[in-house]
Motif scaffolding. Sequence first.
Motif, PDB file in Angstrom:
ATOM      1  N   MET A   1       0.825  -1.206   0.000  1.00 31.05           N
ATOM      2  CA  MET A   1       0.000   0.000   0.000  1.00 31.05           C
ATOM      3  C   MET A   1       0.865   1.264   0.000  1.00 31.05           C
ATOM      4  O   MET A   1       0.421   2.304  -0.435  1.00 31.05           O
ATOM      5  CB  MET A   1      -0.927  -0.032   1.223  1.00 31.05           C
ATOM      6  N   ASP A   2       2.111   1.163   0.466  1.00 31.39           N
ATOM      7  CA  ASP A   2       3.005   2.326   0.463  1.00 31.39           C
ATOM      8  C   ASP A   2       3.230   2.856  -0.942  1.00 31.39           C
ATOM      9  O   ASP A   2       3.340   4.069  -1.144  1.00 31.39           O
ATOM     10  CB  ASP A   2       4.363   1.974   1.100  1.00 31.39           C
ATOM     11  N   SER A   3       3.319   1.936  -1.912  1.00 29.00           N
ATOM     12  CA  SER A   3       3.535   2.374  -3.295  1.00 29.00           C
ATOM     13  C   SER A   3       2.343   3.178  -3.800  1.00 29.00           C
ATOM     14  O   SER A   3       2.519   4.138  -4.551  1.00 29.00           O
ATOM     15  CB  SER A   3       3.819   1.182  -4.203  1.00 29.00           C
ATOM     16  N   VAL A   4       1.124   2.817  -3.383  1.00 31.69           N
ATOM     17  CA  VAL A   4      -0.064   3.560  -3.783  1.00 31.69           C
ATOM     18  C   VAL A   4      -0.014   4.967  -3.179  1.00 31.69           C
ATOM     19  O   VAL A   4      -0.260   5.957  -3.877  1.00 31.69           O
ATOM     20  CB  VAL A   4      -1.364   2.834  -3.362  1.00 31.69           C
ATOM     21  N   VAL A   5       0.332   5.047  -1.903  1.00 30.25           N
ATOM     22  CA  VAL A   5       0.429   6.347  -1.236  1.00 30.25           C
ATOM     23  C   VAL A   5       1.490   7.213  -1.917  1.00 30.25           C
ATOM     24  O   VAL A   5       1.288   8.410  -2.145  1.00 30.25           O
ATOM     25  CB  VAL A   5       0.731   6.172   0.277  1.00 30.25           C
ATOM     26  N   GLN A   6       2.589   6.591  -2.276  1.00 29.13           N
ATOM     27  CA  GLN A   6       3.667   7.302  -2.971  1.00 29.13           C
ATOM     28  C   GLN A   6       3.189   7.812  -4.333  1.00 29.13           C
ATOM     29  O   GLN A   6       3.451   8.958  -4.705  1.00 29.13           O
ATOM     30  CB  GLN A   6       4.855   6.351  -3.141  1.00 29.13           C
ATOM     31  N   LEU A   7       2.477   6.968  -5.067  1.00 30.59           N
ATOM     32  CA  LEU A   7       1.938   7.377  -6.367  1.00 30.59           C
ATOM     33  C   LEU A   7       0.909   8.500  -6.209  1.00 30.59           C
ATOM     34  O   LEU A   7       0.894   9.448  -6.998  1.00 30.59           O
ATOM     35  CB  LEU A   7       1.301   6.183  -7.077  1.00 30.59           C
ATOM     36  N   GLN A   8       0.079   8.390  -5.179  1.00 35.28           N
ATOM     37  CA  GLN A   8      -0.921   9.430  -4.942  1.00 35.28           C
ATOM     38  C   GLN A   8      -0.241  10.762  -4.621  1.00 35.28           C
ATOM     39  O   GLN A   8      -0.680  11.813  -5.083  1.00 35.28           O
ATOM     40  CB  GLN A   8      -1.872   9.024  -3.812  1.00 35.28           C
ATOM     41  N   ARG A   9       0.834  10.707  -3.845  1.00 37.30           N
ATOM     42  CA  ARG A   9       1.600  11.921  -3.533  1.00 37.30           C
ATOM     43  C   ARG A   9       2.207  12.515  -4.804  1.00 37.30           C
ATOM     44  O   ARG A   9       2.189  13.723  -5.014  1.00 37.30           O
ATOM     45  CB  ARG A   9       2.700  11.592  -2.517  1.00 37.30           C
ATOM     46  N   GLN A  10       2.738  11.623  -5.655  1.00 34.96           N
ATOM     47  CA  GLN A  10       3.300  12.063  -6.940  1.00 34.96           C
ATOM     48  C   GLN A  10       2.232  12.765  -7.771  1.00 34.96           C
ATOM     49  O   GLN A  10       2.502  13.799  -8.391  1.00 34.96           O
ATOM     50  CB  GLN A  10       3.792  10.847  -7.742  1.00 34.96           C
ATOM     51  N   LEU A  11       1.043  12.190  -7.785  1.00 34.90           N
ATOM     52  CA  LEU A  11      -0.058  12.754  -8.560  1.00 34.90           C
ATOM     53  C   LEU A  11      -0.447  14.133  -8.031  1.00 34.90           C
ATOM     54  O   LEU A  11      -0.639  15.070  -8.808  1.00 34.90           O
ATOM     55  CB  LEU A  11      -1.271  11.816  -8.540  1.00 34.90           C
ATOM     56  N   VAL A  12      -0.543  14.265  -6.729  1.00 34.44           N
ATOM     57  CA  VAL A  12      -0.882  15.552  -6.111  1.00 34.44           C
ATOM     58  C   VAL A  12       0.181  16.594  -6.477  1.00 34.44           C
ATOM     59  O   VAL A  12      -0.135  17.711  -6.894  1.00 34.44           O
ATOM     60  CB  VAL A  12      -1.012  15.422  -4.574  1.00 34.44           C
ATOM     61  N   ASP A  13       1.453  16.219  -6.333  1.00 30.57           N
ATOM     62  CA  ASP A  13       2.553  17.139  -6.646  1.00 30.57           C
ATOM     63  C   ASP A  13       2.562  17.520  -8.120  1.00 30.57           C
ATOM     64  O   ASP A  13       2.738  18.691  -8.467  1.00 30.57           O
ATOM     65  CB  ASP A  13       3.907  16.522  -6.265  1.00 30.57           C
ATOM     66  N   TYR A  14       2.384  16.539  -8.987  1.00 26.20           N
ATOM     67  CA  TYR A  14       2.422  16.788 -10.428  1.00 26.20           C
ATOM     68  C   TYR A  14       1.252  17.681 -10.840  1.00 26.20           C
ATOM     69  O   TYR A  14       1.417  18.627 -11.617  1.00 26.20           O
ATOM     70  CB  TYR A  14       2.392  15.462 -11.192  1.00 26.20           C
ATOM     71  N   SER A  15       0.076  17.387 -10.295  1.00 27.34           N
ATOM     72  CA  SER A  15      -1.108  18.182 -10.589  1.00 27.34           C
ATOM     73  C   SER A  15      -0.900  19.631 -10.136  1.00 27.34           C
ATOM     74  O   SER A  15      -1.186  20.570 -10.885  1.00 27.34           O
ATOM     75  CB  SER A  15      -2.318  17.570  -9.883  1.00 27.34           C
ATOM     76  N   ALA A  16      -0.375  19.815  -8.942  1.00 21.76           N
ATOM     77  CA  ALA A  16      -0.109  21.161  -8.428  1.00 21.76           C
ATOM     78  C   ALA A  16       0.884  21.900  -9.333  1.00 21.76           C
ATOM     79  O   ALA A  16       0.731  23.095  -9.601  1.00 21.76           O
ATOM     80  CB  ALA A  16       0.433  21.086  -7.000  1.00 21.76           C
ATOM     81  N   GLN A  17       1.884  21.184  -9.815  1.00 26.51           N
ATOM     82  CA  GLN A  17       2.885  21.765 -10.710  1.00 26.51           C
ATOM     83  C   GLN A  17       2.227  22.275 -11.999  1.00 26.51           C
ATOM     84  O   GLN A  17       2.559  23.359 -12.487  1.00 26.51           O
ATOM     85  CB  GLN A  17       3.952  20.714 -11.026  1.00 26.51           C
ATOM     86  N   LEU A  18       1.290  21.524 -12.554  1.00 23.18           N
ATOM     87  CA  LEU A  18       0.601  21.928 -13.786  1.00 23.18           C
ATOM     88  C   LEU A  18      -0.187  23.223 -13.586  1.00 23.18           C
ATOM     89  O   LEU A  18      -0.237  24.064 -14.484  1.00 23.18           O
ATOM     90  CB  LEU A  18      -0.322  20.816 -14.289  1.00 23.18           C
ATOM     91  N   PHE A  19      -0.769  23.375 -12.401  1.00 22.33           N
ATOM     92  CA  PHE A  19      -1.507  24.604 -12.099  1.00 22.33           C
ATOM     93  C   PHE A  19      -0.531  25.750 -11.834  1.00 22.33           C
ATOM     94  O   PHE A  19      -0.736  26.853 -12.340  1.00 22.33           O
ATOM     95  CB  PHE A  19      -2.451  24.386 -10.908  1.00 22.33           C
ATOM     96  N   ASN A  20       0.525  25.488 -11.067  1.00 30.16           N
ATOM     97  CA  ASN A  20       1.497  26.529 -10.741  1.00 30.16           C
ATOM     98  C   ASN A  20       2.203  27.075 -11.974  1.00 30.16           C
ATOM     99  O   ASN A  20       2.527  28.259 -12.038  1.00 30.16           O
ATOM    100  CB  ASN A  20       2.538  26.018  -9.736  1.00 30.16           C
ATOM    101  N   GLU A  21       2.453  26.201 -12.957  1.00 36.12           N
ATOM    102  CA  GLU A  21       3.141  26.616 -14.180  1.00 36.12           C
ATOM    103  C   GLU A  21       2.180  27.170 -15.223  1.00 36.12           C
ATOM    104  O   GLU A  21       2.594  27.538 -16.323  1.00 36.12           O
ATOM    105  CB  GLU A  21       3.939  25.434 -14.758  1.00 36.12           C
ATOM    106  N   GLY A  22       0.895  27.242 -14.877  1.00 36.03           N
ATOM    107  CA  GLY A  22      -0.097  27.853 -15.756  1.00 36.03           C
ATOM    108  C   GLY A  22      -0.569  26.984 -16.906  1.00 36.03           C
ATOM    109  O   GLY A  22      -1.249  27.472 -17.812  1.00 36.03           O
ATOM    110  N   PHE A  23      -0.231  25.695 -16.892  1.00 34.10           N
ATOM    111  CA  PHE A  23      -0.717  24.812 -17.955  1.00 34.10           C
ATOM    112  C   PHE A  23      -2.224  24.621 -17.836  1.00 34.10           C
ATOM    113  O   PHE A  23      -2.935  24.571 -18.828  1.00 34.10           O
ATOM    114  CB  PHE A  23      -0.013  23.451 -17.919  1.00 34.10           C
ATOM    115  N   LEU A  24      -2.692  24.487 -16.587  1.00 36.09           N
ATOM    116  CA  LEU A  24      -4.109  24.247 -16.328  1.00 36.09           C
ATOM    117  C   LEU A  24      -4.663  25.326 -15.412  1.00 36.09           C
ATOM    118  O   LEU A  24      -3.930  25.920 -14.623  1.00 36.09           O
ATOM    119  CB  LEU A  24      -4.300  22.877 -15.672  1.00 36.09           C
ATOM    120  N   ASP A  25      -5.986  25.538 -15.523  1.00 42.12           N
ATOM    121  CA  ASP A  25      -6.648  26.450 -14.606  1.00 42.12           C
ATOM    122  C   ASP A  25      -7.832  25.740 -13.944  1.00 42.12           C
ATOM    123  O   ASP A  25      -8.011  24.534 -14.123  1.00 42.12           O
ATOM    124  CB  ASP A  25      -7.067  27.753 -15.309  1.00 42.12           C
TER     125      ASP A  25
END
Length: 152
Positions: A1-25
């Motif tokens: 289950m740790d790998s799922v939590v790690q992937l979920q964290r990656q997803l949250v970080d990556y998603s935030a990056q897309l918004f911060n860099e203005g790719f998505l609104d």
Amino acid sequence: MDSVVQLQRQLVDYSAQLFNEGFLDDQFNQLQQLQDESNPDFVVEVVTLFFEDSERLLDELAKALEQQSVDYRKIDAHVHQLKGSSSSIGAQRVQKVCIGFRNFCEERNIEGCQKCLQQVKHEYSLVKTKLETLFKLEQKILAAGGTIHWPM
């Protein structure tokens, strides 16, 4: 289950990056909120349609700008359509370039239009790659038995 939590964290970080860099609104968040158990692939389906439509419009724009007699109304109509579809999925940087593109159409400025076409192609290519990566991360989480809760 740790790998799922790690992937979920990656997803949250990556998603935030897309918004911060203005790719998505925020429109992308609203799109995600329309997805539910009855239509689990809604966002992927809508974005895939955006990809297909955008590639067709980019081809049309390239052809229209190569004509001996440039039809700026036709070009503007294509750019307007691309601006609307990018806005509807929250592809903010594509939408912003389209706004400038339309100004050059209004001015009948061929060099400006050609430059904007290159910028739109570049921004479209970037957002397409970023969204494909986001969807792959989501698929990894689901394949590992995890869940995804949007917006993140």
